[in-house]
Design a protein around this motif. Structure first.
Motif, mmCIF file in Angstrom:
data_model
loop_
_atom_site.group_PDB
_atom_site.id
_atom_site.type_symbol
_atom_site.label_atom_id
_atom_site.label_comp_id
_atom_site.label_asym_id
_atom_site.label_seq_id
_atom_site.Cartn_x
_atom_site.Cartn_y
_atom_site.Cartn_z
ATOM 1 N N PRO A 1 -1.526 7.017 5.939
ATOM 2 C CA PRO A 1 -1.146 8.429 5.973
ATOM 3 C C PRO A 1 -0.036 8.759 4.979
ATOM 4 O O PRO A 1 0.810 7.932 4.696
ATOM 5 C CB PRO A 1 -0.673 8.658 7.400
ATOM 6 N N THR A 2 -0.076 9.965 4.469
ATOM 7 C CA THR A 2 0.975 10.410 3.566
ATOM 8 C C THR A 2 2.183 10.825 4.396
ATOM 9 O O THR A 2 2.056 11.303 5.519
ATOM 10 C CB THR A 2 0.505 11.591 2.705
ATOM 11 N N GLY A 3 3.358 10.602 3.854
ATOM 12 C CA GLY A 3 4.592 11.012 4.523
ATOM 13 C C GLY A 3 5.063 10.066 5.602
ATOM 14 O O GLY A 3 6.028 10.343 6.287
ATOM 15 N N LYS A 4 4.382 8.919 5.795
ATOM 16 C CA LYS A 4 4.832 7.965 6.800
ATOM 17 C C LYS A 4 5.307 6.693 6.122
ATOM 18 O O LYS A 4 4.823 6.314 5.085
ATOM 19 C CB LYS A 4 3.687 7.596 7.748
ATOM 20 N N ARG A 5 6.271 6.062 6.730
ATOM 21 C CA ARG A 5 6.760 4.776 6.237
ATOM 22 C C ARG A 5 6.514 3.728 7.292
ATOM 23 O O ARG A 5 6.578 4.001 8.483
ATOM 24 C CB ARG A 5 8.251 4.865 5.897
ATOM 25 N N TYR B 1 -7.260 5.409 5.441
ATOM 26 C CA TYR B 1 -6.198 5.620 4.462
ATOM 27 C C TYR B 1 -4.847 5.459 5.138
ATOM 28 O O TYR B 1 -4.701 5.710 6.335
ATOM 29 C CB TYR B 1 -6.283 7.034 3.866
ATOM 30 N N TYR C 1 0.849 -1.189 0.000
ATOM 31 C CA TYR C 1 0.000 0.000 0.000
ATOM 32 C C TYR C 1 0.881 1.234 0.000
ATOM 33 O O TYR C 1 1.929 1.271 0.633
ATOM 34 C CB TYR C 1 -0.921 0.011 1.218
ATOM 35 N N ARG C 2 0.445 2.248 -0.709
ATOM 36 C CA ARG C 2 1.211 3.494 -0.810
ATOM 37 C C ARG C 2 0.578 4.571 0.057
ATOM 38 O O ARG C 2 -0.619 4.541 0.311
ATOM 39 C CB ARG C 2 1.248 3.948 -2.262
ATOM 40 N N PRO C 3 1.370 5.529 0.508
ATOM 41 C CA PRO C 3 0.810 6.625 1.308
ATOM 42 C C PRO C 3 -0.346 7.301 0.581
ATOM 43 O O PRO C 3 -0.274 7.559 -0.618
ATOM 44 C CB PRO C 3 1.996 7.573 1.473
ATOM 45 N N GLY C 4 -1.421 7.541 1.321
ATOM 46 C CA GLY C 4 -2.607 8.174 0.760
ATOM 47 C C GLY C 4 -3.601 7.198 0.153
ATOM 48 O O GLY C 4 -4.702 7.576 -0.215
ATOM 49 N N GLN C 5 -3.246 5.921 0.065
ATOM 50 C CA GLN C 5 -4.127 4.926 -0.545
ATOM 51 C C GLN C 5 -5.201 4.489 0.438
ATOM 52 O O GLN C 5 -4.940 4.296 1.628
ATOM 53 C CB GLN C 5 -3.317 3.718 -1.002
ATOM 54 N N GLN D 1 -10.709 9.251 7.017
ATOM 55 C CA GLN D 1 -11.151 10.461 6.325
ATOM 56 C C GLN D 1 -12.590 10.267 5.861
ATOM 57 O O GLN D 1 -12.843 9.536 4.902
ATOM 58 C CB GLN D 1 -10.258 10.745 5.117
#
Length: 114
Positions: free
Chosen positions: A107-111, A105, A57-61, A95
């Motif tokens: 989160p964006t910017g997290k690994r 989702y 899964y990618r950030p924001g997905q 969200q």
């Protein structure tokens, strides 16, 4: 003097009784509430966290609760409950008006840290 051959392994036959088949079938993971301070590693929450770590899964997905439930052999409602606990811990975000609607989702910017 020769030693006798060992007896053959016992032959298992399929259960003829439906009740016996249901009692002896493998059980899926059961949802449990995390103990205070246990974090995202207890019960089904931990299983969902582990599943998400193993996927691409990618950030924001958006996270597909139905698919996750199917793969873990549990109810979608239980996965949503686990995702809510992960959101409380800051691992995922909820969200209501996200790009794919009301969903959880990544989160964006997290690994992920395994």
């Amino acid at each position: 003097m020769t030693t006798p051959a060992p007896p053959p392994p016992p032959h298992t036959t399929p259960p003829t009784d439906l009740k016996e088949a249901m009692v002896n079938r493998p059980q899926p993971a059961q949802p449990t509430s995390a103990a205070p301070g246990a974090g995202p590693t207890a019960g089904l929450t931990g299983a969902v966290y582990g599943y998400l770590n193993k996927q691409d899964y990618r950030p924001g997905q958006a996270l597909p609760a139905g698919l996750i439930a199917h793969r873990l052999r549990v109810k979608s409602a239980d996965v949503n409950r686990a995702l809510k606990e992960l959101a409380t811990a800051g691992v995922v975000v909820h969200q209501p008006n996200g790009p794919h609607g009301n969903a959880f989702y990544l989160p964006t910017g997290k690994r992920w840290v395994t």
